[in-house]
Design an enzyme around this catalytic site. Structure first.
Site, PDB file in Angstrom:
ATOM      1  N   LYS A 140       0.869  -1.192   0.000  1.00 44.13           N
ATOM      2  CA  LYS A 140       0.000   0.000   0.000  1.00 44.13           C
ATOM      3  C   LYS A 140       0.893   1.225   0.000  1.00 44.13           C
ATOM      4  O   LYS A 140       2.043   1.147   0.419  1.00 44.13           O
ATOM      5  CB  LYS A 140      -0.872   0.018   1.262  1.00 44.13           C
ATOM      6  N   ASP A 180      -6.884   4.410  -4.632  1.00 45.19           N
ATOM      7  CA  ASP A 180      -7.582   4.315  -3.342  1.00 45.19           C
ATOM      8  C   ASP A 180      -8.161   5.712  -3.134  1.00 45.19           C
ATOM      9  O   ASP A 180      -8.347   6.430  -4.127  1.00 45.19           O
ATOM     10  CB  ASP A 180      -6.596   3.900  -2.222  1.00 45.19           C
TER      11      ASP A 180
END
Ligand code: NDP
Ligand code: 2IT
Length: 460
Positions: A140, A180
């Site tokens: 991430k 995201d």
């Protein structure tokens, strides 16, 4: 019989003690990182029955290794704003676990982004990606850059500077970022252009969520929202329920929310509310999604604009009031910890039947406990929102083959993947004595595959 029961209790105690020790180390090593503590606590506690039943997983330091990122990268992102002023943001990428494949996970651009948030998201991503059955590890990244109020040119200059540093750490077989919060098709496009320029090569599979004309997959935009609804539909079906004629509340009005609203509506639900970080709208006749799409995807304005066009709807400032609206199904699709214990109590007292986590970690640990105690059907994030990253992996596959699939093909694969994740989570819960508990089931099913791969690959 008594001896067997005592022995079983002892193994549970040993397993719990082991997990507690690892959790203490996490807190000591990552001081003040509350979101990371919360995400690890939830998973670690649900793994106790695994260690009790199969003590081999306590050997070889699997848990000690899985909670420590393989690599954590933090970097300076300097850029020049439209006034000619130098701005400095902070960039992150956590390459958490590569046992199952290249690191894979989104990039978040939001002022709240810090090491704790990146680590919680990266940690969750390991098990989510495992659940998809696709060959992808967990990662991430992101930045504390705030895209709100920035011009297109500013967003481009920032993302190019961000990618100039990130490029050396990623690659189609190394680490494959996607979107995201705050990172959609526009940002992915600018990042892909800059990566291609730096590498002087067309590595189509280095990013997913790309535009359809340069290697993106059909149905990736819809995948997370559709996938969440497919998963919740499976869960409802097992209890003789469905979306048809149900009243649904969805928080957020971004990528995940919009396509969750679209699919829930297609399945016969009436979605009466959605929100953004300023407030929420309530439309008793059902949200007009075309208006929401235009306001949020095209005009990039506030959700409050909706009531100007639809006077029958109401706008309320502030976020958490949305959970006081009576509904059958609640889909939190905005951000972490958006449903706390009080919000959960409000939903329960209004007879909510099911919760589906479209966002990552939208419910606090206390809220999850409250839902489970009250017997509410609960679809946890790492299972329910795995459709986005699953279709990202399908995008990588299409890029490798240099052959695109149709929308129907990708959507059908997504649907099958979500059903399989549901079945695997239900089965794992049952095997370890937590019948119907998808939180425990998803954590265990996701963990076992990663743990087995790590055992096979030695101490690395
Ligand atoms: P978007 O940026 O497209 O939308 C985010 C939405 O949530 C916006 O409506 C935003 O409001 C709202 N929001 C963001 N932060 C806050 C906050 N602090 N408080 C209240 N509302 C907030 O992001 P996505 O839809 O992509 O992501 C939403 C959630 O889903 C995140 O948790 C993400 O990690 C998760 N997720 C996303 C996937 C994907 O494929 N995109 C896959 C799996 C999970 P505003 O417009 O005011 O900023
Ligand atoms: O949280 C997530 O799963 C995402 N933001 C999507 C990640 C991806 O690589 O598609």
């Amino acid at each position: 019989m008594a001896i067997t029961k005592e022995a079983a209790q002892n193994t549970m105690q040993t397993a719990q003690h082991y997990v507690n020790q690892v959790y203490e180390t996490i807190k000591k090593r990552n001081p003040g990182e509350s979101e990371f503590h919360q995400a690890t606590k939830e998973i670690l506690d649900s793994l106790v029955p695994v260690f009790a039943k199969y003590p081999k997983y306590m050997e070889g330091g699997i848990l000690e290794r899985v909670v420590e990122p393989e690599r954590f990268i933090m970097f300076r992102v300097p850029w020049v704003d439209d006034q000619g002023k130098v701005q400095v943001n902070r960039g992150f990428r956590v390459q958490f676990n590569s046992a199952l494949g290249p690191y894979k996970g989104g990039l978040r651009f939001h002022p709240s982004v810090n090491a704790s948030i990146i680590k919680f998201l990266g940690f969750e991503q390991i098990f989510k990606n495992s659940l998809t059955g696709q060959p992808i590890g967990g990662g991430k990244g992101g930045s504390d850059f705030d895209p709100k109020g920035k011009s297109d040119a500013e967003v481009m200059r920032f993302t190019q500077s961000f990618m100039t540093e990130l490029a050396r750490h990623i690659g189609p077989d190394t680490d494959v970022p996607a979107g995201d919060i705050g990172v959609g098709a526009r940002e992915i496009g600018y990042m892909f252009g800059q990566y291609k320029r730096i590498q002087n090569a067309y590595h189509a599979g280095v990013l997913t969520g790309k535009g359809l004309h340069y290697g993106g997959s059909l149905a990736r935009t819809e995948a997370t929202g559709y996938g969440t609804v497919y998963f919740v539909a499976e869960m409802l079906k097992d209890s003789g329920l469905s979306f048809e004629n149900s009243t649904v509340v969805v928080s957020g009005s971004g990528n995940v929310s919009i396509y969750a609203i679209e699919k829930a509506t297609q399945l016969g639900a009436k979605v009466v509310a959605c929100s953004d970080s300023s407030g929420y709208i309530y439309d008793p006749n059902g949200i007009k999604l075309d208006t929401v799409k235009r306001i949020k995807e095209v005009e990039r304005k506030r959700i409050s604009e909706y009531v100007k066009e639809h006077p029958e709807a109401e706008y309320t400032e502030g976020c958490s009031g949305i959970w006081t609206i009576p509904c059958d199904i609640a889909l939190p699709c905005a951000t972490q910890n958006e449903i706390n214990e009080a919000d959960a109590a409000a939903l329960i007292s209004n007879n909510v039947k099911a919760i589906g986590e479209g966002a990552n970690m939208p419910c606090t640990l206390e809220a999850i406990d409250a839902f489970l105690q009250a017997g509410i059907l609960f679809a946890p994030a790492k299972a329910a929102n795995a459709g986005g990253v699953a279709v990202s992996a399908l995008e990588m596959a299409q890029n490798s083959m240099r052959v695109p699939w149709t929308f129907e093909e990708v959507d059908a694969k997504l649907h099958t993947i979500m059903k399989t994740i549901y079945q695997n989570s239900i089965q794992a819960a049952e095997e370890f004595g937590y019948q119907g508990n998808l939180v425990v089931g998803a954590n265990i099913a996701g963990f076992l595959k990663v743990a087995d791969a790590m055992m096979d690959q030695g101490i690395v």
